[in-house]
Design an enzyme around this catalytic site. Structure first.
Site, mmCIF file in Angstrom:
data_model
loop_
_atom_site.group_PDB
_atom_site.id
_atom_site.type_symbol
_atom_site.label_atom_id
_atom_site.label_comp_id
_atom_site.label_asym_id
_atom_site.label_seq_id
_atom_site.Cartn_x
_atom_site.Cartn_y
_atom_site.Cartn_z
ATOM 1 N N ASP A 104 -0.709 38.043 -12.180
ATOM 2 C CA ASP A 104 -1.620 37.172 -11.339
ATOM 3 C C ASP A 104 -3.129 37.328 -11.966
ATOM 4 O OD1 ASP A 104 -2.356 35.505 -9.264
ATOM 5 O OD2 ASP A 104 -3.200 37.183 -7.988
ATOM 6 N N ARG A 156 0.779 -1.212 0.002
ATOM 7 C CA ARG A 156 -0.080 0.128 0.058
ATOM 8 C C ARG A 156 0.963 1.397 0.006
ATOM 9 N NH1 ARG A 156 -2.804 1.624 -2.633
ATOM 10 N NH2 ARG A 156 -3.978 -0.476 -2.738
ATOM 11 N N GLU A 168 4.445 40.175 -7.533
ATOM 12 C CA GLU A 168 3.288 39.893 -8.209
ATOM 13 C C GLU A 168 2.777 41.211 -8.579
ATOM 14 O OE1 GLU A 168 0.759 37.028 -6.258
ATOM 15 O OE2 GLU A 168 -0.549 38.822 -5.922
#
Length: 283
Positions: A223, A104, A201
């Protein structure tokens, strides 16, 4: 195919060990210990149920090896390579109990990271013919940033900064708290190391113009801009600074954004919204 040198096992082993300890609990694999006779030998195959790009094979190998170093793991398709549904990715031979106890954790890492590499490869394919590069972000699973960013590289993408200490990235909240674009860029000029790259930004073209006028940045993050705004931003920039488009970067939009001429497209979805590739362990 994206071929990268493997990371040292000693870097990845703590991640795999922690996952195994979580899965084995305080008393080990009681199901396997109850129903599988000691000494039972088996050959198992990791088989793809769907197509994709491999990433996480090194972690899968470590998972089986930490459970039982005597297991023999033979990797058939390495990280960075494509596979089709039905392909065998690896073969594991040895104690059946050991294989089952590591199964797993190995498949969890492998399925998730193959998902990231596959999604990245899909994004990269949409940029064919353009110079634009696909990059990930810091929107990663806590504790798994290293391997998730490695998966992006396996898919043909590039990495953004790894941590807060890698580079200066001035976001909108920094600008608000510092008193504006002029203030933050002045602070960078006065305090930042000459060895440090600076990205800032901007939300609109007026802010971009301020950055171009002020100086002090190497990269501008555009952005949540529309495609026409991105095209105009590229024209305004005139090749002076590196431009990165970010925000709302869906797969169906990548080609048109790349066509604007931006240098990078960053997408947090590559690591925070990825699906798991369906893989199985067949005895």
């Amino acid at each position: 195919m994206t071929t990268l040198p493997p990371l040292p096992d000693m870097i990845l082993e703590p991640l795999v060990r922690a996952a195994l300890l979580e899965d084995l609990g305080t008393n080990g694999d009681i199901t396997t210990r109850t129903v599988i006779a000691a000494g039972t030998q088996y050959r198992a195959r990791i088989v793809a149920r769907q197509s994709g790009v491999v990433s996480g094979m090194q972690l899968a190998r470590l998972a089986f090896g930490l459970v039982d170093p005597s297991l023999h793991v033979r990797i058939l398709i390495d990280d960075g390579n494509s596979f089709a549904a039905g392909d065998e990715l690896a073969v594991i031979e040895g104690e059946a109990a050991s294989i089952l106890s590591g199964e797993r954790v190995a498949l969890n890492f492998l399925g998730r990271l193959c998902g990231t590499a596959t999604m990245t490869a899909d994004f990269v394919a949409r940029t064919e013919g353009f110079a634009t590069r696909i990059t990930c972000t810091r929107k990663t699973t806590p504790g798994l940033r290293l391997v998730e960013k490695q998966a992006v590289l396996h898919g043909g993408g590039f990495s953004h900064r790894f941590s807060l200490s890698d580079a200066i990235l001035i976001k909108d909240n920094h600008i608000a708290a510092a008193g504006g674009i002029a203030s933050v860029l002045q602070a960078v000029r006065e305090r930042a190391s000459h060895m440090m790259r600076v990205e800032i930004e901007v939300d609109d073209l007026d802010q971009l113009q301020q950055v171009l006028d002020q100086g002090g940045a190497d990269v501008v993050l555009l952005d949540n801009m529309s495609t026409p705004m991105l095209t105009q931003a590229v024209t305004m920039n005139g090749g002076r600074l590196i431009l990165e488009a970010s925000g709302n970067m869906r797969l169906d939009r990548i080609a048109e954004v790349a066509a604007t001429g931006v240098d990078y497209i960053s997408s947090g979805a590559l690591t925070h919204s990825v699906g798991t590739i369906d893989l199985g362990l067949d005895f």
